[in-house]
Design a protein around this motif. Structure first.
Motif, short mmCIF file in Angstrom:
data_model
loop_
_atom_site.label_atom_id
_atom_site.label_comp_id
_atom_site.label_asym_id
_atom_site.label_seq_id
_atom_site.Cartn_x
_atom_site.Cartn_y
_atom_site.Cartn_z
N PRO A 89 0.81 -1.23 0.00
CA PRO A 89 0.00 0.00 0.00
C PRO A 89 0.84 1.27 0.00
N VAL A 90 2.08 1.19 0.47
CA VAL A 90 2.96 2.35 0.45
C VAL A 90 3.21 2.79 -1.00
N LEU A 91 3.32 1.79 -1.88
CA LEU A 91 3.52 2.10 -3.30
C LEU A 91 2.33 2.88 -3.86
N ASP A 92 1.13 2.52 -3.43
CA ASP A 92 -0.06 3.24 -3.88
C ASP A 92 -0.02 4.69 -3.41
N ILE A 93 0.40 4.90 -2.18
CA ILE A 93 0.48 6.26 -1.63
C ILE A 93 1.51 7.08 -2.40
N ILE A 94 2.65 6.47 -2.70
CA ILE A 94 3.69 7.17 -3.46
C ILE A 94 3.15 7.58 -4.83
N LEU A 95 2.46 6.67 -5.50
CA LEU A 95 1.91 6.98 -6.82
C LEU A 95 0.86 8.09 -6.73
N LEU A 96 0.04 8.03 -5.70
CA LEU A 96 -0.98 9.06 -5.50
C LEU A 96 -0.33 10.43 -5.29
N VAL A 97 0.73 10.48 -4.49
CA VAL A 97 1.42 11.74 -4.22
C VAL A 97 2.08 12.28 -5.50
N ILE A 98 2.73 11.40 -6.26
CA ILE A 98 3.38 11.84 -7.50
C ILE A 98 2.35 12.43 -8.47
N SER A 99 1.23 11.72 -8.63
CA SER A 99 0.18 12.22 -9.53
C SER A 99 -0.41 13.53 -9.04
N GLY A 100 -0.70 13.60 -7.75
CA GLY A 100 -1.28 14.81 -7.18
C GLY A 100 -0.37 16.01 -7.29
N VAL A 101 0.90 15.82 -7.00
CA VAL A 101 1.87 16.93 -7.08
C VAL A 101 1.99 17.40 -8.53
N ASP A 102 2.04 16.46 -9.46
CA ASP A 102 2.14 16.81 -10.87
C ASP A 102 0.95 17.66 -11.31
N LEU A 103 -0.25 17.23 -10.91
CA LEU A 103 -1.46 17.99 -11.27
C LEU A 103 -1.51 19.33 -10.53
N PHE A 155 -13.90 -0.06 -10.29
CA PHE A 155 -14.38 0.96 -11.23
C PHE A 155 -15.01 2.12 -10.47
N ALA A 156 -15.86 1.81 -9.51
CA ALA A 156 -16.53 2.86 -8.73
C ALA A 156 -15.51 3.71 -7.96
N LEU A 157 -14.52 3.06 -7.37
CA LEU A 157 -13.49 3.78 -6.62
C LEU A 157 -12.69 4.68 -7.56
N ALA A 158 -12.27 4.13 -8.70
CA ALA A 158 -11.50 4.93 -9.66
C ALA A 158 -12.35 6.08 -10.20
N ALA A 159 -13.63 5.81 -10.45
CA ALA A 159 -14.52 6.86 -10.94
C ALA A 159 -14.61 7.98 -9.91
N GLY A 160 -14.67 7.62 -8.63
CA GLY A 160 -14.69 8.62 -7.57
C GLY A 160 -13.41 9.44 -7.54
N ILE A 161 -12.28 8.76 -7.68
CA ILE A 161 -10.99 9.46 -7.69
C ILE A 161 -10.92 10.39 -8.90
N LEU A 162 -11.28 9.85 -10.07
CA LEU A 162 -11.20 10.64 -11.29
C LEU A 162 -12.17 11.83 -11.25
N TYR A 163 -13.38 11.59 -10.77
CA TYR A 163 -14.34 12.68 -10.66
C TYR A 163 -13.81 13.74 -9.67
N GLY A 164 -13.23 13.28 -8.57
CA GLY A 164 -12.65 14.22 -7.61
C GLY A 164 -11.55 15.06 -8.24
N LEU A 165 -10.72 14.45 -9.08
CA LEU A 165 -9.68 15.20 -9.78
C LEU A 165 -10.28 16.20 -10.77
N ILE A 166 -11.32 15.76 -11.47
CA ILE A 166 -11.97 16.66 -12.43
C ILE A 166 -12.53 17.89 -11.72
N VAL A 167 -13.18 17.68 -10.58
CA VAL A 167 -13.74 18.80 -9.81
C VAL A 167 -12.61 19.66 -9.25
N TRP A 168 -11.55 19.04 -8.74
CA TRP A 168 -10.44 19.77 -8.13
C TRP A 168 -9.74 20.64 -9.17
N ILE A 169 -9.46 20.07 -10.36
CA ILE A 169 -8.77 20.83 -11.41
C ILE A 169 -9.68 21.90 -12.00
#
Length: 181
Positions: A43-57, A126-140
């Motif tokens: 799960p640490v790898l998931d957090i690292i990936l999330l941080v890299i993506s978030g910082v980039d955006l 799919f539902a979880l990813a859709a939530g993450i993606l929708y959250g990014l769409i709203v955030w950006i």
């Protein structure tokens, strides 16, 4: 290939490296605690990936397919992670250490029910990813910077639909064991 795409590839490779290291420590070197530490790194790898993506955006990058795939990767890892590790653990024990029982091949309704469980997990990821993606769409909050995110959702919706059809067919035409002649 951009930073996020490389991060996804690296995290996927490291996912399997830490799992194999965990199993090797657990079964070959008889160090179950060390094995657990390695497995806990997934799960640490998931957090690292999330941080890299978030910082980039956050630094103004337009969301790319790689950013969308990061959300997909994270959701699949969260939903399927435990069962993927159990699947790999069973095979490692049997094929590498010659311990445990041979992995079972499923047929008939047993296979259909097992596949249905996988489909439900697919739907949850799919539902979880859709939530993450929708959250990014709203955030950006800039449609021109988030096209790739909604594009992945469209493609994945089709994939989920195809998986549903496959799931249903296993109940109509159950998988049969191959006959040996």
């Amino acid at each position: 290939m951009n930073l996020v795409a490389w991060a996804i590839v690296t995290c996927e490779v490291l996912f399997w490296v830490v799992i194999l290291a965990g199993f090797t420590a657990r079964y070959i070197f008889k160090r179950p605690t060390l094995g657990l530490i390695f497995l806990a790194l997934t799960p640490v790898l998931d957090i690292i990936l999330l941080v890299i993506s978030g910082v980039d955006l956050a630094h103004g990058a337009s969301a790319t397919t790689a950013h969308a795939l990061a959300a997909v990767y994270i959701s699949i890892s969260i939903v399927f992670g435990k069962s993927m590790i159990a699947w790999a653990d069973e095979r490692f024990r049997y094929y590498i250490t010659k311990q445990g029982t041979k992995p079972v091949k499923r047929y008939g309704m047993d296979h259909a029910k097992h596949y249905l469980q996988g489909f439900v997990k697919h739907l949850l990821s799919f539902a979880l990813a859709a939530g993450i993606l929708y959250g990014l769409i709203v955030w950006i909050d800039d449609a021109s910077r988030t096209e790739a995110l909604s594009g992945i959702l469209s493609v994945w919706s089709v994939v989920v639909g195809i998986d549903l059809i496959i799931t249903v067919t296993y109940f109509i035409w159950p998988r049969q064991a191959k006959s040996t002649s």
